[in-house]
Design a protein around this motif. Structure first.
Motif, PDB file in Angstrom:
ATOM      1  N   ASN A 248      18.182 -15.506   4.000  1.00 30.76           N
ATOM      2  CA  ASN A 248      19.329 -14.590   4.032  1.00 30.76           C
ATOM      3  C   ASN A 248      19.567 -13.868   2.717  1.00 30.76           C
ATOM      4  N   GLN A 249      19.394 -14.542   1.594  1.00 27.97           N
ATOM      5  CA  GLN A 249      19.629 -13.895   0.311  1.00 27.97           C
ATOM      6  C   GLN A 249      18.620 -12.774   0.071  1.00 27.97           C
ATOM      7  N   GLN A 250      17.367 -13.037   0.420  1.00 28.09           N
ATOM      8  CA  GLN A 250      16.342 -11.999   0.268  1.00 28.09           C
ATOM      9  C   GLN A 250      16.624 -10.826   1.205  1.00 28.09           C
ATOM     10  N   ALA A 251      17.057 -11.145   2.427  1.00 29.21           N
ATOM     11  CA  ALA A 251      17.379 -10.088   3.388  1.00 29.21           C
ATOM     12  C   ALA A 251      18.535  -9.239   2.880  1.00 29.21           C
TER      13      ALA A 251
ATOM     14  N   LEU B 199       0.817  -1.218   0.000  1.00 29.61           N
ATOM     15  CA  LEU B 199       0.000   0.000   0.000  1.00 29.61           C
ATOM     16  C   LEU B 199       0.851   1.268   0.000  1.00 29.61           C
ATOM     17  N   GLN B 200       2.025   1.181   0.637  1.00 29.18           N
ATOM     18  CA  GLN B 200       2.881   2.360   0.801  1.00 29.18           C
ATOM     19  C   GLN B 200       4.340   1.947   0.609  1.00 29.18           C
ATOM     20  N   PRO B 201       4.766   1.739  -0.639  1.00 31.76           N
ATOM     21  CA  PRO B 201       6.125   1.231  -0.904  1.00 31.76           C
ATOM     22  C   PRO B 201       7.239   2.123  -0.381  1.00 31.76           C
ATOM     23  N   SER B 202       6.955   3.398  -0.162  1.00 33.20           N
ATOM     24  CA  SER B 202       8.001   4.332   0.259  1.00 33.20           C
ATOM     25  C   SER B 202       8.270   4.309   1.753  1.00 33.20           C
ATOM     26  N   ASN B 203       7.598   3.439   2.511  1.00 36.54           N
ATOM     27  CA  ASN B 203       7.776   3.390   3.956  1.00 36.54           C
ATOM     28  C   ASN B 203       9.094   2.671   4.276  1.00 36.54           C
ATOM     29  N   ASP B 204      10.163   3.451   4.438  1.00 32.66           N
ATOM     30  CA  ASP B 204      11.484   2.870   4.710  1.00 32.66           C
ATOM     31  C   ASP B 204      11.491   2.058   5.999  1.00 32.66           C
ATOM     32  N   ARG B 205      10.776   2.517   7.005  1.00 33.12           N
ATOM     33  CA  ARG B 205      10.760   1.815   8.291  1.00 33.12           C
ATOM     34  C   ARG B 205      10.205   0.409   8.127  1.00 33.12           C
ATOM     35  N   ALA B 206       9.147   0.275   7.319  1.00 30.85           N
ATOM     36  CA  ALA B 206       8.579  -1.052   7.073  1.00 30.85           C
ATOM     37  C   ALA B 206       9.586  -1.928   6.332  1.00 30.85           C
ATOM     38  N   GLY B 207      10.316  -1.324   5.375  1.00 29.47           N
ATOM     39  CA  GLY B 207      11.331  -2.082   4.649  1.00 29.47           C
ATOM     40  C   GLY B 207      12.444  -2.571   5.556  1.00 29.47           C
ATOM     41  N   ILE B 208      12.853  -1.745   6.510  1.00 29.94           N
ATOM     42  CA  ILE B 208      13.916  -2.132   7.450  1.00 29.94           C
ATOM     43  C   ILE B 208      13.461  -3.314   8.301  1.00 29.94           C
ATOM     44  N   TYR B 209      12.247  -3.225   8.828  1.00 24.80           N
ATOM     45  CA  TYR B 209      11.715  -4.348   9.609  1.00 24.80           C
ATOM     46  C   TYR B 209      11.570  -5.600   8.737  1.00 24.80           C
ATOM     47  N   LYS B 210      11.143  -5.415   7.497  1.00 23.69           N
ATOM     48  CA  LYS B 210      10.978  -6.570   6.615  1.00 23.69           C
ATOM     49  C   LYS B 210      12.308  -7.274   6.382  1.00 23.69           C
ATOM     50  N   ALA B 211      13.364  -6.505   6.146  1.00 26.07           N
ATOM     51  CA  ALA B 211      14.683  -7.118   5.949  1.00 26.07           C
ATOM     52  C   ALA B 211      15.088  -7.929   7.176  1.00 26.07           C
ATOM     53  N   GLY B 212      14.833  -7.373   8.371  1.00 27.52           N
ATOM     54  CA  GLY B 212      15.136  -8.109   9.602  1.00 27.52           C
ATOM     55  C   GLY B 212      14.309  -9.364   9.733  1.00 27.52           C
ATOM     56  N   ALA B 213      13.027  -9.289   9.379  1.00 30.29           N
ATOM     57  CA  ALA B 213      12.156 -10.460   9.479  1.00 30.29           C
ATOM     58  C   ALA B 213      12.603 -11.549   8.508  1.00 30.29           C
ATOM     59  N   LEU B 214      12.974 -11.155   7.284  1.00 31.13           N
ATOM     60  CA  LEU B 214      13.474 -12.139   6.321  1.00 31.13           C
ATOM     61  C   LEU B 214      14.701 -12.864   6.863  1.00 31.13           C
ATOM     62  N   PHE B 215      15.598 -12.114   7.458  1.00 26.00           N
ATOM     63  CA  PHE B 215      16.791 -12.733   8.040  1.00 26.00           C
ATOM     64  C   PHE B 215      16.425 -13.694   9.170  1.00 26.00           C
ATOM     65  N   GLN B 216      15.546 -13.252  10.051  1.00 25.42           N
ATOM     66  CA  GLN B 216      15.166 -14.099  11.179  1.00 25.42           C
ATOM     67  C   GLN B 216      14.466 -15.369  10.724  1.00 25.42           C
ATOM     68  N   LEU B 217      13.839 -15.341   9.558  1.00 25.25           N
ATOM     69  CA  LEU B 217      13.175 -16.521   9.008  1.00 25.25           C
ATOM     70  C   LEU B 217      14.122 -17.370   8.163  1.00 25.25           C
ATOM     71  N   GLY B 218      15.395 -16.991   8.141  1.00 26.02           N
ATOM     72  CA  GLY B 218      16.393 -17.776   7.414  1.00 26.02           C
ATOM     73  C   GLY B 218      16.466 -17.477   5.927  1.00 26.02           C
TER      74      GLY B 218
END
Length: 325
Positions: free
Chosen positions: A198-201, A177-196
């Motif tokens: 790593n390449q996507q993160a 809905l809001q692709p420009s939300n950098d904060r959401a992107g930062i959390y998403k990168a962390g969540a991807l890493f925590q879910l293993g």
């Protein structure tokens, strides 16, 4: 977050109509001049106080906005608008705990108002009140799946409580809905890493680092430093945390993480300095005390290590996390 204005719901009085038109066109400073003039004649007019408070909020003058909304709430304690304005001003000042009682009162006064509910959900998220925050934010996105802001707060709340899959789902919904939300992107990168994933993160971190607005956020560099640390890239991790500290030198969690990275690099002396600084900035953080105890033991400072051990015993339960990794 924008302030919920009474202007949106009530017809303006003739005296304030010009100010209201200026406000609606985004000319907040000019609108404020008119409202101030009117307040000289009616200093206890709650609606004028709310109008002027809203201009100050929009101008980023949050202490002034807080003062005006507080005066409005004192003059008209049954005004939901005054309560929401005061609560959102406190949120903007980083005082989420102080904001909660006013936002809870606003929701009681107007249970169906989404602005009040969203602000309350945000405050709960900032205070890491998981059950209350999840309840409010889930109800908001159920009522309106297009509410990008509530999806973001829900994702952040899930992330901070280690529910990484629902965090990722909520953050994806927000970013769609809001692709420009950098904060959401930062959390998403962390969540991807925590879910293993790593390449996507790594790919998402690279995109964010090349985005000027995201790169000015110390949370990005903290998340990237943690990612590098956990993937055993210690020197790049130290470089990333140093970038974060340039942006936010008085952050306890950044000092803690640099101490942890330095200790892993074998630099116990400088790690000790950063761990001590973290405790100076946030004395209640048990992780910093625990790390400092380990550093003291490594350096043979047994008496100092015992002092930290005693603190940990006394404060074993710690304190609730407040919006930090």
């Amino acid at each position: 977050m924008s302030v919920w204005l009474l202007l949106c719901f009530l017809a303006a009085s003739p005296d304030s109509a010009t100010g209201d038109r200026l406000y609606a066109s985004g000319e907040f400073e000019r609108a404020a001049v008119i409202y101030r003039q009117l307040l000289q004649e009616s200093p206890r007019d709650a609606l004028l106080l709310i109008r002027l408070g809203s201009t100050q909020y929009q101008l980023g003058l949050f202490p002034e906005a807080e003062n005006l909304f507080r005066r409005a709430a004192a003059t008209a304690p049954g005004s939901a608008q005054a309560q929401v304005g005061l609560g959102t001003s406190l949120l903007a000042l980083g005082r989420s705990l102080d904001a909660i009682p006013f936002l809870e009162k606003a929701v009681k006064l107007t249970p169906l108002d989404r602005m009040a509910l969203r602000a309350l959900g945000h405050a709960y998220q900032m205070e890491n009140d998981f059950f209350k925050g999840e309840h409010v934010l889930k109800s908001l996105v159920a009522m309106d799946p297009g509410d990008a802001e509530s999806w973001y707060y829900l994702g952040a709340l899930h992330y901070e409580n280690n529910y990484y899959l629902p965090a990722l789902e909520a953050l994806n919904a927000s970013l769609e809905l809001q692709p420009s939300n950098d904060r959401a992107g930062i959390y998403k990168a962390g969540a991807l890493f925590q879910l293993g994933r790593n390449q996507q993160a790594a790919a998402l971190f690279a995109i964010l680092i090349d985005t000027r607005s995201a790169a000015s956020n110390p949370e990005l560099w903290l998340g990237y430093a943690q990612f590098l640390f956990e993937t055993e890239k210690l020197k790049p991790s130290l470089e990333a945390i140093n970038r974060a500290l340039v942006l936010s030198p008085d952050s306890a969690k950044l000092r803690f993480w640099r101490a942890r990275i330095l200790l892993s690099l074998g630099d116990a002396r400088n790690a000790e300095t950063d761990a001590q600084k973290a405790i100076q900035l946030a004395p209640w953080l048990p992780n910093a005390h625990n790390l400092l105890m380990k550093i003291y033991r490594i350096r043979g400072l047994d008496k100092e290590a015992e002092t930290e051990a005693a603190w940990l015993v006394e404060h074993l339960s710690g304190k609730p996390k407040r919006g930090g990794r």
